[in-house]
Design a protein around this motif. Structure first.
Motif, PDB file in Angstrom:
ATOM      1  N   ARG A  97       0.840  -1.209   0.000  1.00  0.00           N
ATOM      2  CA  ARG A  97       0.000   0.000   0.000  1.00  0.00           C
ATOM      3  C   ARG A  97       0.873   1.256   0.000  1.00  0.00           C
ATOM      4  O   ARG A  97       0.605   2.213  -0.721  1.00  0.00           O
ATOM      5  N   LYS A 100       2.425   1.723  -3.432  1.00  0.00           N
ATOM      6  CA  LYS A 100       1.411   2.196  -4.370  1.00  0.00           C
ATOM      7  C   LYS A 100       1.133   3.679  -4.148  1.00  0.00           C
ATOM      8  O   LYS A 100       1.011   4.449  -5.103  1.00  0.00           O
ATOM      9  N   GLN A 101       1.066   4.095  -2.895  1.00  0.00           N
ATOM     10  CA  GLN A 101       0.829   5.497  -2.572  1.00  0.00           C
ATOM     11  C   GLN A 101       2.004   6.360  -3.041  1.00  0.00           C
ATOM     12  O   GLN A 101       1.800   7.451  -3.581  1.00  0.00           O
ATOM     13  N   LYS A 103       4.058   5.695  -5.565  1.00  0.00           N
ATOM     14  CA  LYS A 103       3.982   5.764  -7.022  1.00  0.00           C
ATOM     15  C   LYS A 103       2.892   6.725  -7.457  1.00  0.00           C
ATOM     16  O   LYS A 103       3.075   7.500  -8.401  1.00  0.00           O
TER      17      LYS A 103
END
Length: 125
Positions: A97, A100-101, A103
């Motif tokens: 997570r 992803k945050q 990116k």
């Protein structure tokens, strides 16, 4: 099914021993370490069969008890491994997570935020 066959063979063996013992009722000498006695052969045969079955049961019980302890130990290890796996899976999910945050934040950043200056050719003339 396996235990049923064991019971069947045990009963068959017991019947054979009992029939054999009934036909052998003569008194025989039984030698002990400290003496000798006259006993009916039927009692000697039945006593030997009983002693053999008790020894077999005790060895089998010891083996079953050992396997039970081993199973409990392995179950405990498995539970601990599953708990560690759950912790690692939670950590992995959290890291995924966060990645992803990061990116997402890097793709939505403005040029001003990135420190780059965009210069168009029209601005130069």
């Amino acid at each position: 099914m396996k235990s049923q066959w064991g019971i069947l063979f045990g009963l068959l063996f017991a019947i054979i021993v009992a029939v054999f013992a009934v036909f052998n009722v003569d008194k025989v000498p039984v030698n002990y370490v400290f003496g000798e006695a006259q006993w009916p052969l039927v009692l000697v045969i039945l006593g030997a069969a009983l002693l053999g079955s008790l020894l077999s049961i005790s060895f089998a019980s010891y083996k079953i008890f050992g396997k039970s302890r081993q199973r409990k130990s392995l179950q405990k290890e498995l539970d601990e491994a599953n708990a560690r796996n759950q912790v690692l899976q939670t950590s992995l999910d959290s890291t995924a997570r966060d990645l992803k945050q990061l990116k997402l934040n890097s793709t939505t950043a403005t040029p001003k935020d990135s420190g780059r200056i965009d210069v168009r050719e029209d601005d130069l003339h």
